[in-house]
Design an enzyme around this catalytic site. Structure first.
Site, PDB file in Angstrom:
ATOM      1  N   LYS A  77       0.824  -1.220   0.000  1.00 29.12           N
ATOM      2  CA  LYS A  77       0.000   0.000   0.000  1.00 29.12           C
ATOM      3  C   LYS A  77       0.856   1.267   0.000  1.00 29.12           C
ATOM      4  O   LYS A  77       0.328   2.375   0.042  1.00 29.12           O
ATOM      5  CB  LYS A  77      -0.904   0.021   1.248  1.00 29.12           C
ATOM      6  CG  LYS A  77      -1.964  -1.056   1.254  1.00 29.12           C
ATOM      7  CD  LYS A  77      -3.028  -0.806   2.324  1.00 29.12           C
ATOM      8  CE  LYS A  77      -2.559  -1.225   3.704  1.00 29.12           C
ATOM      9  NZ  LYS A  77      -3.629  -1.086   4.727  1.00 29.12           N
ATOM     10  N   LYS A 109       2.932   2.140   2.484  1.00 30.70           N
ATOM     11  CA  LYS A 109       3.042   2.700   3.841  1.00 30.70           C
ATOM     12  C   LYS A 109       4.101   1.935   4.622  1.00 30.70           C
ATOM     13  O   LYS A 109       4.268   0.725   4.419  1.00 30.70           O
ATOM     14  CB  LYS A 109       1.730   2.496   4.599  1.00 30.70           C
ATOM     15  CG  LYS A 109       0.628   3.466   4.304  1.00 30.70           C
ATOM     16  CD  LYS A 109      -0.482   3.199   5.330  1.00 30.70           C
ATOM     17  CE  LYS A 109      -1.711   4.031   5.132  1.00 30.70           C
ATOM     18  NZ  LYS A 109      -2.711   3.740   6.184  1.00 30.70           N
TER      19      LYS A 109
HETATM   20  N1  CTP Z   1     -10.014   6.443  11.431  1.00 30.83           N
HETATM   21  C1  CTP Z   1     -11.012   7.274  11.963  1.00 30.83           C
HETATM   22  N2  CTP Z   1     -10.689   8.526  12.406  1.00 30.83           N
HETATM   23  C2  CTP Z   1      -9.408   8.970  12.328  1.00 30.83           C
HETATM   24  C3  CTP Z   1      -8.375   8.137  11.797  1.00 30.83           C
HETATM   25  C4  CTP Z   1      -8.722   6.870  11.357  1.00 30.83           C
HETATM   26  O1  CTP Z   1     -12.185   6.891  12.029  1.00 30.83           O
HETATM   27  N3  CTP Z   1      -9.135  10.204  12.740  1.00 30.83           N
HETATM   28  C5  CTP Z   1     -10.388   5.117  10.929  1.00 30.83           C
HETATM   29  C6  CTP Z   1     -10.074   4.932   9.445  1.00 30.83           C
HETATM   30  O2  CTP Z   1     -11.087   5.552   8.658  1.00 30.83           O
HETATM   31  C7  CTP Z   1     -10.062   3.429   9.321  1.00 30.83           C
HETATM   32  C8  CTP Z   1      -9.472   2.990  10.696  1.00 30.83           C
HETATM   33  O3  CTP Z   1      -9.606   4.126  11.560  1.00 30.83           O
HETATM   34  O4  CTP Z   1     -11.376   2.925   9.168  1.00 30.83           O
HETATM   35  C9  CTP Z   1      -8.028   2.570  10.591  1.00 30.83           C
HETATM   36  O5  CTP Z   1      -7.350   3.625   9.939  1.00 30.83           O
HETATM   37  P1  CTP Z   1      -5.794   3.726   9.683  1.00 30.83           P
HETATM   38  O6  CTP Z   1      -5.557   3.932   8.231  1.00 30.83           O
HETATM   39  O7  CTP Z   1      -5.089   2.620  10.346  1.00 30.83           O
HETATM   40  O8  CTP Z   1      -5.477   5.076  10.498  1.00 30.83           O
HETATM   41  P2  CTP Z   1      -5.142   6.541   9.992  1.00 30.83           P
HETATM   42  O9  CTP Z   1      -4.921   7.370  11.217  1.00 30.83           O
HETATM   43  O10 CTP Z   1      -6.175   7.014   9.016  1.00 30.83           O
HETATM   44  O11 CTP Z   1      -3.748   6.284   9.284  1.00 30.83           O
HETATM   45  P3  CTP Z   1      -3.059   7.055   8.045  1.00 30.83           P
HETATM   46  O12 CTP Z   1      -2.906   8.494   8.417  1.00 30.83           O
HETATM   47  O13 CTP Z   1      -1.729   6.329   7.884  1.00 30.83           O
HETATM   48  O14 CTP Z   1      -3.973   6.845   6.855  1.00 30.83           O
END
Ligand code: CTP
Length: 155
Positions: A47, A49
């Site tokens: 992905k 990441k």
């Molecule tokens: N999520 C959420 N609210 C946030 C951050 C994440 O509801 N502020 C949710 C995402 O939409 C997803 C789940 O948590 O359904 C896991 O998200 P993940 O991608 O692991 O976390 P992120 O903080 O969004 O990571 P990144 O910034 O790397 O995308």
């Protein structure tokens, strides 16, 4: 026969934060059981990441959350239909950054997108933490030195 409503979700859950906790709590509230696919380090590489926290620790944290009944590895994009079957999932939920992306699974499960928690993400945490990175601190020192030099020359 008692029907158990199982909710399924996926994510990396790196640097576990309040947005992660909120979505897991809300997803668990949609059914009787919540199962969570945690993306492996190898799948994150696919992905694009690179998690800070290794997979074995991320899955340990997620499976210890009281709203989570079971956590399992997410290794590919393609495993979802088999997971729905294996866990008997009837609801598939994700944060709304994924809005519309999984609608094609509606023949198998109810697909829901929940509003993300405002103002926090792993990306943002990494950005803030990078300010403490040695290289950035050195850069900052050099900038302050040159400002100091300019101020000295002007005074
Ligand atoms: N999520 C959420 N609210 C946030 C951050 C994440 O509801 N502020 C949710 C995402 O939409 C997803 C789940 O948590 O359904 C896991 O998200 P993940 O991608 O692991 O976390 P992120 O903080 O969004 O990571 P990144 O910034 O790397 O995308």
């Amino acid at each position: 026969m008692v029907l158990v409503k199982t909710v399924i979700t996926y994510g990396t859950f790196d640097l576990f934060h309040i947005g992660h906790l909120n979505i897991l709590r809300r997803l668990r509230g949609l059914g009787d059981r919540l199962v969570v696919g945690v993306s492996t380090d190898e799948f994150n590489a696919v992905k694009g990441k690179r998690p800070v926290v290794p997979f074995n620790q991320r899955i340990d944290i997620v499976s210890s959350i009281k709203f989570v009944d079971e956590a399992f590895p997410e290794c590919t994009w393609e495993q979802k239909r088999a997971d729905f079957e294996r866990f008997g999932a009837s609801i598939f939920g994700m944060g709304d950054d994924w809005n519309g992306k999984f609608n094609h699974f509606s023949d198998k499960v109810e697909v829901v997108y929940l509003t993300r928690t405002d103002g926090i993400s792993t990306t943002e945490l990494k950005r803030v933490l990078s300010a403490f990175d040695e290289r950035h601190v050195d850069e900052l020192k050099r900038t302050l030195d040159s400002i100091g030099q300019i101020v000295k020359e002007l005074s």
